[in-house]
Design a protein around this motif. Structure first.
Motif, PDB file in Angstrom:
ATOM      1  N   PRO A  46      -2.771  -6.264  -5.527  1.00  0.00           N
ATOM      2  CA  PRO A  46      -3.207  -6.927  -4.292  1.00  0.00           C
ATOM      3  C   PRO A  46      -2.358  -6.455  -3.113  1.00  0.00           C
ATOM      4  CG  PRO A  46      -3.043  -8.513  -6.082  1.00  0.00           C
ATOM      5  CD  PRO A  46      -2.439  -7.235  -6.586  1.00  0.00           C
ATOM      6  N   ILE A  47      -2.977  -6.318  -1.971  1.00  0.00           N
ATOM      7  CA  ILE A  47      -2.294  -5.705  -0.832  1.00  0.00           C
ATOM      8  C   ILE A  47      -1.041  -6.475  -0.426  1.00  0.00           C
ATOM      9  CG2 ILE A  47      -3.629  -6.903   0.951  1.00  0.00           C
ATOM     10  CD1 ILE A  47      -3.665  -4.097   2.412  1.00  0.00           C
ATOM     11  N   ALA A  48      -1.008  -7.782  -0.663  1.00  0.00           N
ATOM     12  CA  ALA A  48       0.175  -8.571  -0.294  1.00  0.00           C
ATOM     13  C   ALA A  48       1.390  -8.182  -1.116  1.00  0.00           C
ATOM     14  CB  ALA A  48      -0.124 -10.058  -0.467  1.00  0.00           C
ATOM     15  N   ARG A  49       1.177  -7.647  -2.323  1.00  0.00           N
ATOM     16  CA  ARG A  49       2.303  -7.254  -3.175  1.00  0.00           C
ATOM     17  C   ARG A  49       2.484  -5.748  -3.251  1.00  0.00           C
ATOM     18  NH1 ARG A  49      -0.194 -10.491  -7.363  1.00  0.00           N
ATOM     19  NH2 ARG A  49      -0.313  -8.586  -8.611  1.00  0.00           N
ATOM     20  N   GLU A  51       6.003  -4.090  -2.543  1.00  0.00           N
ATOM     21  CA  GLU A  51       7.014  -4.500  -3.524  1.00  0.00           C
ATOM     22  C   GLU A  51       6.723  -3.915  -4.906  1.00  0.00           C
ATOM     23  OE1 GLU A  51       8.591  -8.653  -5.628  1.00  0.00           O
ATOM     24  OE2 GLU A  51       7.217  -8.700  -3.910  1.00  0.00           O
ATOM     25  N   GLN A  67     -10.454  -4.908  -0.868  1.00  0.00           N
ATOM     26  CA  GLN A  67     -10.467  -6.091  -0.014  1.00  0.00           C
ATOM     27  C   GLN A  67     -11.878  -6.539   0.338  1.00  0.00           C
ATOM     28  OE1 GLN A  67      -7.255  -7.507   0.821  1.00  0.00           O
ATOM     29  NE2 GLN A  67      -7.033  -6.089  -0.901  1.00  0.00           N
TER      30      GLN A  67
END
Length: 569
Positions: free
Chosen positions: A92-95, A98, A120
């Motif tokens: 997922p782009i939020a992770r 990291e 997305q």
């Protein structure tokens, strides 16, 4: 009538994003069995059932974070269950920032094939481009083709049948193998003039590219290649081409693309298969512009298609037997058993062959478990067997990694103390991580022989330091050792070094310089004849280097052609 083969599985694994993945992979459901799993344990159970049922697994797509297990541990377990499947981690782009830092070292070691951003929204074609590339790679190296525009009819996996299959794999032709008593076999036999005493294998060209001869019993791959691609004598030109390229490996293909695109009438002569030695590589991961890697076959076929688009002509299966250099600007003549090609300039890009092992009992088993080169077709025959690879270069490393998808064990044999001097670091990392691959140093093969079926059954190994010998069982031997040049046909005028590689530039002896100036860096001792790639003395022996030399040679060809007298142009 036999039941249809089960559809290959695409396994989707995620706790939080399974709905997104299922929606994205809906477009594949017509041709694949898309199966969701919400945990690593569920995925492992599904894969175990697929293995037990003999269902192929094409692709595993997993979230970078799973609810019950580290994704890297899960990938390790899944690879052990289905080593032939391709493995993708979606993030997922939020992770993404990291997780990529955490995952990158494992990607470098080959623990999975690639990571991608979780789509997305709809029509994330960049995501699906990567997915279809991986499915295409899986299908080319593992699955039996559903299309059979070419059928191989044979009662057994003879050396000639395997050679034909390997040729068709490397050229990208869809094909399948059938026994003579199958409906497809009987259809092929009916086309023979004398079906009572057929010689196998038979090759049935079902798409009828040659309507006058839809079925043949080739005695060599070269004969099949010549039938499918044509003879040099079929060239319909006024007489002389601007450039004749000898060899269709990376150097020759690059020259064909750049030469034809810049307006030179270009002909390429290849004695074997488009792609050269590089074409046997199951996956080249460090070639510029292909972050997920590309097989040698695909690289060769794409370059051939690109060159043809610009007007280059290819003729395979007809090795050049001799070169008659032109004098005072006259055309050079390339002689083959299928005709002659007259060219104002010649690029020698015929590459190298693997050196022979020199163990007589094993030479007699070539095609019966013993293979020179990677032989991707033969790799599929090695399932659950013990296999040995001889060689310490990148080709050997790529072969070992590919074979490990099928074989129970792969042992790499080298005479040196380690692989660091001869193999790229990314391949060494993949080999060190793969539990099926072992590297045995300071070892050579001194003997070997067949099993009761006539196939390779054993090898006699010897430690080069202590001379202690050991006999091991072996079902497959893949030899990728050293390099022997392909240029006996050049004659004496094109000078070579003591190992047979073509001299260019300042390496040409001063008594063959012109006006006390050395030839250009890729020019040989004969005006109008150039050399590029592995055949050239001092070359780097890398795909990218060979491609660069092939492209660079074209500017030298232009300069030479501009200097010819008007009647020589």
């Amino acid at each position: 009538m036999s039941a249809p083969a089960p559809q290959p599985m695409i396994l989707l694994v995620s706790g939080d994003e399974i709905d997104v993945l299922s929606e994205q992979f809906g477009r594949y459901e017509h041709e694949y069995d898309v199966v969701p799993a919400t945990s690593a344990a569920d995925a492992t159970n599904l894969l175990s059932s697929a293995v037990a049922e003999g269902r192929p697994v094409a692709l595993i797509v997993t979230d970078s974070v799973l609810p019950d297990q580290s994704v890297l541990y899960a990938l390790h377990d899944w690879r052990a269950l289905v080593p032939t499947s391709r493995r993708v981690v979606v993030i997922p782009i939020a992770r993404f920032a990291e997780d990529t830092v955490t995952l990158r070292p494992s990607l470098q070691k080959g623990k999975f094939d690639t990571y991608l951003v979780l789509p997305q929204g709809q029509r994330d074609e960049e995501f699906h481009y990567a997915i279809t590339e991986l499915l295409s790679d899986w299908g080319a190296t593992v699955a039996v083709s559903e299309i059979d525009s070419i059928r191989i009819i044979t009662p057994e996996a003879s050396p000639m049948a395997l050679a034909v299959r390997d040729f068709l794999d490397r050229t990208g032709f869809p094909h399948r193998t059938y026994p003579p008593d199958s409906p497809q076999g009987r259809e092929a036999l009916a086309l023979l003039d004398n079906a009572s005493t057929p010689t196998y294998p038979l090759v049935h060209l079902t798409s009828r590219p040659f309507a006058d001869r839809p079925i043949i019993a080739p005695t060599s791959v070269r004969e099949l290649s010549a039938l499918m691609y044509g003879r040099p004598s079929d060239i319909e030109l006024d007489g002389v081409v601007d450039l004749a390229v000898v060899g269709a490996g990376p150097a020759g293909l690059a020259a064909a693309v750049y030469g034809a695109s810049e307006g030179l009438s270009t002909v390429v002569l290849e004695s074997d298969v488009i792609g050269g030695q590089a074409g046997t590589s199951s996956m080249i991961r460090n070639y510029l512009g292909f972050p997920r890697g590309i097989s040698g076959m695909r690289l060769g076929q794409r370059a051939r298609t690109q060159a043809i688009r610009f007007g280059a002509r290819f003729f395979t299966g007809w090795p050049v037997e001799s070169l008659q250099p032109g004098k005072d600007g006259a055309p050079h003549v390339l002689v083959t058993s299928g005709g002659e090609v007259r060219a104002r300039a010649v690029l020698v890009a015929s590459g190298v062959a693997y050196r022979r092992l020199g163990v007589a009992p094993l030479e007699e088993l070539v095609g019966a478990g013993v293979n020179y080169g990677a032989a991707m077709t033969a790799a599929r025959e090695m399932e659950d067997r013990d296999v040995y690879v001889v060689g310490g270069g990148n080709s050997a490393g790529q072969a070992a990694v590919h074979l490990a998808r099928f074989a129970r064990s792969v042992t790499v044999l080298i005479r040196g103390k380690d692989l660091t001097a001869t193999m790229s670091a990314y391949l060494i990392d993949e080999i060190e991580w793969n539990p099926r691959i072992t590297v045995r140093v300071a070892t050579e093969i001194i003997d070997g022989g067949p099993d009761d079926s006539g196939q390779l059954g054993w090898l006699q190994l010897c430690d080069v330091r202590t001379r202690v010998e050991e006999r091991v069982t072996a079902a497959g031997l893949f030899l990728l050792i050293g390099a022997a040049p392909h240029c006996e046909w050049l004659g004496d005028e094109v000078l070579r070094d003591e190992h047979g590689f073509v001299l260019t530039g300042r390496d040409v002896p001063t008594d063959r310089w012109f006006d006390e100036l050395p030839p250009e860096n890729l020019a040989t001792s004969v005006p109008g004849i150039f050399a590029a790639g592995d055949i050239r003395s001092g070359s780097m022996k890398r795909v990218a280097a060979a491609s660069g030399e092939g492209a660079s040679a074209i500017s030298l060809v232009h300069g030479y052609l501009e200097g010819l007298p008007a009647d020589g142009r």
